[in-house]
Structure formats: C-alpha cells, structure tokens
Enzyme design. Structure first.
Site, PDB file in Angstrom:
ATOM      1  N   LEU A  94      29.008 -17.051  28.661  1.00 27.00           N
ATOM      2  CA  LEU A  94      29.346 -18.238  27.861  1.00 27.00           C
ATOM      3  C   LEU A  94      29.093 -19.497  28.690  1.00 27.00           C
ATOM      4  CD1 LEU A  94      30.575 -18.693  24.956  1.00 27.00           C
ATOM      5  CD2 LEU A  94      32.713 -19.222  26.147  1.00 27.00           C
ATOM      6  N   GLY A  95      27.809 -19.733  28.990  1.00 27.89           N
ATOM      7  CA  GLY A  95      27.422 -20.941  29.722  1.00 27.89           C
ATOM      8  C   GLY A  95      26.914 -21.981  28.741  1.00 27.89           C
ATOM      9  N   ARG A  96      25.950 -22.801  29.212  1.00 29.26           N
ATOM     10  CA  ARG A  96      25.392 -23.841  28.329  1.00 29.26           C
ATOM     11  C   ARG A  96      24.839 -23.217  27.042  1.00 29.26           C
ATOM     12  NH1 ARG A  96      23.579 -25.805  33.836  1.00 29.26           N
ATOM     13  NH2 ARG A  96      22.447 -23.853  33.737  1.00 29.26           N
ATOM     14  N   ARG A 141      32.636 -13.776  34.139  1.00 27.69           N
ATOM     15  CA  ARG A 141      33.356 -13.355  35.350  1.00 27.69           C
ATOM     16  C   ARG A 141      34.798 -13.834  35.352  1.00 27.69           C
ATOM     17  NH1 ARG A 141      28.635 -15.078  39.371  1.00 27.69           N
ATOM     18  NH2 ARG A 141      28.736 -16.845  37.944  1.00 27.69           N
ATOM     19  N   ARG A 155      17.844 -12.462  30.014  1.00 26.54           N
ATOM     20  CA  ARG A 155      16.747 -11.896  30.800  1.00 26.54           C
ATOM     21  C   ARG A 155      16.631 -10.404  30.459  1.00 26.54           C
ATOM     22  NH1 ARG A 155      14.663 -16.020  31.471  1.00 26.54           N
ATOM     23  NH2 ARG A 155      14.378 -17.200  33.386  1.00 26.54           N
ATOM     24  N   ASP A 177      14.000 -11.280  22.887  1.00 25.99           N
ATOM     25  CA  ASP A 177      13.020 -12.309  23.267  1.00 25.99           C
ATOM     26  C   ASP A 177      12.525 -12.072  24.687  1.00 25.99           C
ATOM     27  OD1 ASP A 177      11.580 -14.811  22.903  1.00 25.99           O
ATOM     28  OD2 ASP A 177      13.004 -15.698  24.314  1.00 25.99           O
ATOM     29  N   GLU A 208       7.833  -8.144  31.579  1.00 25.37           N
ATOM     30  CA  GLU A 208       6.983  -8.989  30.732  1.00 25.37           C
ATOM     31  C   GLU A 208       5.606  -9.205  31.380  1.00 25.37           C
ATOM     32  OE1 GLU A 208       9.158 -12.607  30.033  1.00 25.37           O
ATOM     33  OE2 GLU A 208      10.862 -11.518  29.219  1.00 25.37           O
ATOM     34  N   HIS A 252       9.109 -13.981  24.569  1.00 26.11           N
ATOM     35  CA  HIS A 252       9.790 -14.933  25.467  1.00 26.11           C
ATOM     36  C   HIS A 252       9.460 -16.382  25.051  1.00 26.11           C
ATOM     37  CE1 HIS A 252      11.458 -15.510  29.809  1.00 26.11           C
ATOM     38  NE2 HIS A 252      11.782 -16.544  29.027  1.00 26.11           N
TER      39      HIS A 252
HETATM   40  P1  NAP Z   1      24.531 -21.134  32.590  1.00 30.82           P
HETATM   41  O1  NAP Z   1      25.072 -22.354  31.952  1.00 30.82           O
HETATM   42  O2  NAP Z   1      24.572 -21.005  34.064  1.00 30.82           O
HETATM   43  O3  NAP Z   1      25.260 -19.897  31.911  1.00 30.82           O
HETATM   44  C1  NAP Z   1      25.288 -18.624  32.435  1.00 30.82           C
HETATM   45  C2  NAP Z   1      26.645 -18.024  32.091  1.00 30.82           C
HETATM   46  O4  NAP Z   1      26.623 -16.642  32.492  1.00 30.82           O
HETATM   47  C3  NAP Z   1      27.798 -18.684  32.825  1.00 30.82           C
HETATM   48  O5  NAP Z   1      28.724 -19.150  31.872  1.00 30.82           O
HETATM   49  C4  NAP Z   1      28.414 -17.586  33.666  1.00 30.82           C
HETATM   50  O6  NAP Z   1      29.824 -17.675  33.508  1.00 30.82           O
HETATM   51  C5  NAP Z   1      27.919 -16.332  33.013  1.00 30.82           C
HETATM   52  N1  NAP Z   1      27.784 -15.218  33.957  1.00 30.82           N
HETATM   53  C6  NAP Z   1      27.283 -15.245  35.198  1.00 30.82           C
HETATM   54  N2  NAP Z   1      27.318 -14.017  35.736  1.00 30.82           N
HETATM   55  C7  NAP Z   1      27.842 -13.212  34.801  1.00 30.82           C
HETATM   56  C8  NAP Z   1      28.151 -11.834  34.744  1.00 30.82           C
HETATM   57  N3  NAP Z   1      27.900 -11.046  35.791  1.00 30.82           N
HETATM   58  N4  NAP Z   1      28.682 -11.340  33.612  1.00 30.82           N
HETATM   59  C9  NAP Z   1      28.914 -12.125  32.534  1.00 30.82           C
HETATM   60  N5  NAP Z   1      28.657 -13.448  32.536  1.00 30.82           N
HETATM   61  C10 NAP Z   1      28.147 -13.977  33.655  1.00 30.82           C
HETATM   62  O7  NAP Z   1      23.004 -20.930  32.194  1.00 30.82           O
HETATM   63  P2  NAP Z   1      22.286 -21.281  30.797  1.00 30.82           P
HETATM   64  O8  NAP Z   1      21.640 -22.589  30.889  1.00 30.82           O
HETATM   65  O9  NAP Z   1      23.231 -20.995  29.686  1.00 30.82           O
HETATM   66  O10 NAP Z   1      21.124 -20.166  30.821  1.00 30.82           O
HETATM   67  C11 NAP Z   1      21.461 -18.805  30.832  1.00 30.82           C
HETATM   68  C12 NAP Z   1      20.243 -17.951  31.018  1.00 30.82           C
HETATM   69  O11 NAP Z   1      19.451 -17.924  29.836  1.00 30.82           O
HETATM   70  C13 NAP Z   1      19.233 -18.411  32.088  1.00 30.82           C
HETATM   71  O12 NAP Z   1      19.660 -18.062  33.383  1.00 30.82           O
HETATM   72  C14 NAP Z   1      17.979 -17.699  31.677  1.00 30.82           C
HETATM   73  O13 NAP Z   1      17.899 -16.436  32.297  1.00 30.82           O
HETATM   74  C15 NAP Z   1      18.144 -17.510  30.179  1.00 30.82           C
HETATM   75  N6  NAP Z   1      17.171 -18.305  29.429  1.00 30.82           N
HETATM   76  C16 NAP Z   1      16.261 -17.679  28.621  1.00 30.82           C
HETATM   77  C17 NAP Z   1      15.352 -18.425  27.900  1.00 30.82           C
HETATM   78  C18 NAP Z   1      14.355 -17.781  26.988  1.00 30.82           C
HETATM   79  O14 NAP Z   1      13.291 -18.340  26.782  1.00 30.82           O
HETATM   80  N7  NAP Z   1      14.675 -16.639  26.393  1.00 30.82           N
HETATM   81  C19 NAP Z   1      15.344 -19.809  28.003  1.00 30.82           C
HETATM   82  C20 NAP Z   1      16.280 -20.408  28.816  1.00 30.82           C
HETATM   83  C21 NAP Z   1      17.195 -19.660  29.513  1.00 30.82           C
HETATM   84  P3  NAP Z   1      30.813 -17.234  34.666  1.00 30.82           P
HETATM   85  O15 NAP Z   1      30.320 -17.905  35.895  1.00 30.82           O
HETATM   86  O16 NAP Z   1      32.150 -17.696  34.155  1.00 30.82           O
HETATM   87  O17 NAP Z   1      30.734 -15.744  34.710  1.00 30.82           O
HETATM   88  C1  8YV Z   2      10.808 -20.341  29.795  1.00 30.04           C
HETATM   89  C2  8YV Z   2      13.123 -19.466  30.529  1.00 30.04           C
HETATM   90  O1  8YV Z   2      10.152 -19.449  28.945  1.00 30.04           O
HETATM   91  O2  8YV Z   2      14.173 -21.457  31.160  1.00 30.04           O
HETATM   92  C3  8YV Z   2      14.079 -20.252  31.341  1.00 30.04           C
HETATM   93  O3  8YV Z   2      14.772 -19.645  32.168  1.00 30.04           O
HETATM   94  O4  8YV Z   2      13.089 -18.290  30.597  1.00 30.04           O
HETATM   95  C4  8YV Z   2      12.257 -20.172  29.545  1.00 30.04           C
HETATM   96  O5  8YV Z   2      12.718 -21.409  29.201  1.00 30.04           O
HETATM   97  C5  8YV Z   2      10.178 -20.279  31.113  1.00 30.04           C
HETATM   98  O6  8YV Z   2      10.859 -20.654  32.224  1.00 30.04           O
HETATM   99  C6  8YV Z   2       8.835 -21.004  31.089  1.00 30.04           C
HETATM  100  O7  8YV Z   2       7.904 -20.121  31.432  1.00 30.04           O
END
Ligand code: NAP
Ligand code: 8YV
Length: 309
Positions: free
Chosen positions: A148-150, A171, A227, A251, A256, A274
């Site tokens: 539950l992050g951003r 956590r 991820r 996604d 990948e 993705h």
């Molecule tokens: P964020 O704000 O850092 O959120 C991550 C959350 O995960 C935090 O609230 C953290 O909370 C929680 N966390 C960390 N370790 C954990 C664990 N072991 N078990 C359960 N929860 C845990 O990051 P965000 O900006 O939301 O982005 C999250 C992720 O989305 C990125 O790191 C990236 O891998 C992925 N993403 C994917 C795409 C896509 O294109 N599909 C795009 C952007 C991002 P606690 O510290 O309280 O545990």
């Molecule tokens: C992008 C992502 O697809 O922000 C991330 O962590 O996985 C995605 O926003 C990637 O970083 C751009 O290739």
C-alpha cells in the site's frame, strides 16, 4: 562540450530525442555486458525499471557517480554496490502513479468482466450461437492490496469508487481506513481480488506462491502491476490451469519479454506487455524527471528525485 551518458535501456523517442540533443550518448542497450572502451570513463548511467545494473557492471565503470532510472522501480539496481562506491541513484516516483493505478483497474475489470474474450466473441460471430457466459461482479467485491504505497493507495482510492471493501498487507500497518492483514496468505484468504502493487527484489521474491494462490481460492482473481518476480509464475500457471484460482490479469512477468509458456495457452488470464505507465502524458513526465535528474547532477545541484536512503 557535451557530457557523456551511458545508456543501457530502450527508451521512448520523446526521451531519446532530447537526450541525444543534450548529451554524448554511448548506447550499450543491446549488450551491456560487453561495454565499448568509450564507456569505461562515464560518470552517468541511464537505465529503466527493467534494467539490470549489477555489481559486475558497476565495477566495470570506475568513474561512475550516478545511476538515473527511467521508472520508479529500481529493484534491478544493486543499490548496495552503488552505495559502497558513493554512487547516487535516482528514479521517477509519483508522476506515473495514476496511470499504473488506472491500469490495475483496467486489468481487474477486464478479466473480471472478460472484455478481451467478449471482443473475440463478437468478432468471430460466436454471438449468433448464444449469449456470452456470465462474468464476475466487481462493484462491492473484496479487494486485497499487497504493497500500500503510492500506487497501492491510488488503486484503493479508485476501488472505493466501485464500493469495494479494501484490505492490505505490508511490513507494518498504516494509518488508513482499510483492514490490515499481517501476512499475504491471510489477506488472500479474505478477498475476491488480490492486487500486487509492491516492488521487486529479494524481499518480495515469490511472495505469491502456491500457498497464497490456494488461500485466494477457486473464486479468487489475481492482478499484478508490481513486478513479475513477486509471483512464482510456474505455480500461478498450474493454479490457473487446475482452476484452483479463477483468473489473473498480469502486466509484469518474471522474464520479460518472455512469458511463461503455460500462461500463453490459458484463457483465464489477461496479459499485457508491461504497459501500465505507458501513456503519452506520463512517459513525457517521466522523461522530464529523468532529464532533470541528469541535468541537476551535471550542474552539481540537488537531485530532484533520489531513491530513499
Ligand atoms: P512505493 O510507494 O514505495 O510502494 C511500495 C509499497 O510496498 C510500500 O507501501 C511498502 O510498504 C510496500 N512493501 C515493501 N516491501 C513489502 C513487502 N515485503 N511486503 C508487502 N509490502 C511491502 O512504490 P510505488 O511508487 O507505489 O511503486 C510500487 C512498485 O510498482 C514499483 O516498485 C514498481 O516495481 C511497480 N511499478 C510497475 C509499473 C508497471 O508498469 N507495471 C509502473 C510503475 C511501478 P511498507 O514499507 O509499509 O511495507
Ligand atoms: C516502466 C516501471 O515500464 O516505473 C517502473 O518501475 O516498471 C514502468 O513505469 C519502466 O520503468 C520503463 O521502462
């Protein structure tokens, strides 16, 4: 004279154009393991969320001072190895949050209401033989969020608009109006839709395994916008095949752009390449932030978005 930047990732044209105009770019995207001699003196490395910036790669670059990631997730960067050398790392948080949350809802609705299958049903003329099978109600269902992050919070806000009952695991509990479950298994057992919004890396590797999938159960739907490494993909393919869970919307994948071959043959999984952050507006904002981080570094100014310490 332009500063040198080593690029090891495929980047959108809207970033490349400005990058090549501003810097002397050494492009090692095709083979980062075999760097040209011109790369060895670079101070700045440009990667994306899928890149692997290993200790081995860092050791090959004795002058490296900054790793700039086009993406918020930096699980591919060996942060420990970077820190040991005093190398700073930046990423692109916040600007992509809305798009990724939107796309999580698109996958959730898409697989719940079978929109891809429905499209094929109409195109192939199958409609003439009878109605489309019933689908799954989303409004009012129970939603569990891992991480539950951003992005996780943005998904929760959207889900609230669908009157979903929201729970999460992380956590530690947070000051939010959602139910906290201390373990992924407990959360999975309590919800209809389980959404992964957590990053990759060792701590979350295969967090979703057979035990979690069996707790989610034959009516459960799994969504992953975090991820690929968070899910044991072999275990997921088996659970989908055996109908031990109802369906999945994915996604991101472990290897990948390869997708587990067993997933490709299943009709209870919705697959996306993705693309959750890949809208024109957001990729523009990510490019702006990436270039701002590079520019700040070369100007000796404070970095706009360093990774958390
Ligand atoms: P964020 O704000 O850092 O959120 C991550 C959350 O995960 C935090 O609230 C953290 O909370 C929680 N966390 C960390 N370790 C954990 C664990 N072991 N078990 C359960 N929860 C845990 O990051 P965000 O900006 O939301 O982005 C999250 C992720 O989305 C990125 O790191 C990236 O891998 C992925 N993403 C994917 C795409 C896509 O294109 N599909 C795009 C952007 C991002 P606690 O510290 O309280 O545990
Ligand atoms: C992008 C992502 O697809 O922000 C991330 O962590 O996985 C995605 O926003 C990637 O970083 C751009 O290739």
């Amino acid at each position: 004279m332009k500063s040198h930047v080593l690029k090891i990732a495929r980047l959108p044209e809207l970033l490349n154009e400005r990058l090549y105009a501003q810097y002397e770019v050494i492009d090692a995207t095709e083979n980062p393991a075999d760097l040209p001699a011109s790369a060895l003196g670079v101070r700045a490395l440009l990667a994306n969320g899928e890149s692997r910036v290993s200790r081995e790669l860092i050791e090959k670059l004795p002058e490296l001072e900054i790793i700039v990631v086009f993406g918020v997730g930096y699980d591919g960067v060996d942060v420990q190895a970077a820190r040991e050398r005093g190398i700073r790392v930046t990423h692109t948080p916040d600007v992509l949050t809305d798009d990724v949350a939107d796309f999580a809802m698109a996958l959730l609705l898409g697989i719940g209401r079978r929109t891809a299958d429905a499209d094929r049903f109409v195109r192939t003329g199958a409609w003439s033989d009878g109605p489309f099978p019933f689908t799954r109600k989303v409004s009012g269902a129970r939603l569990g969020i891992i991480g539950l992050g951003r992005i996780g919070k943005a998904i929760a806000r959207r889900a609230a608009g669908f009157d979903m009952r929201i729970a999460y695991t992380g956590r530690k509990p947070q000051d939010v109006p959602y139910d906290f479950f201390a373990s992924v298994v407990e959360l999975a057992a309590a919800v209809d839709f389980l959404v992964i919004a957590v990053g990759g890396g060792e701590q979350t590797l295969h967090l979703v395994d057979t035990e979690v999938l069996d707790a989610l159960g034959p009516q459960g739907i799994l969504i992953n916008v975090g991820r690929g490494s968070v899910i044991n993909e072999g275990a997921l393919a088996a659970a989908l095949r055996d109908k031990r869970i109802y369906a999945a919307g994915l996604d991101v994948f472990e290897n990948e752009p390869q997708v587990h071959p067993d997933l490709l043959g299943l009709d209870n999984v919705l697959l996306a390449p993705h693309m959750a952050s890949a809208t024109q507006d957001t990729r523009q904002a990510m490019a702006d932030l990436t270039l701002s981080n590079l520019a700040a570094y070369f100007a000796g100014e404070a970095l706009p978005t360093p990774i958390p310490v």
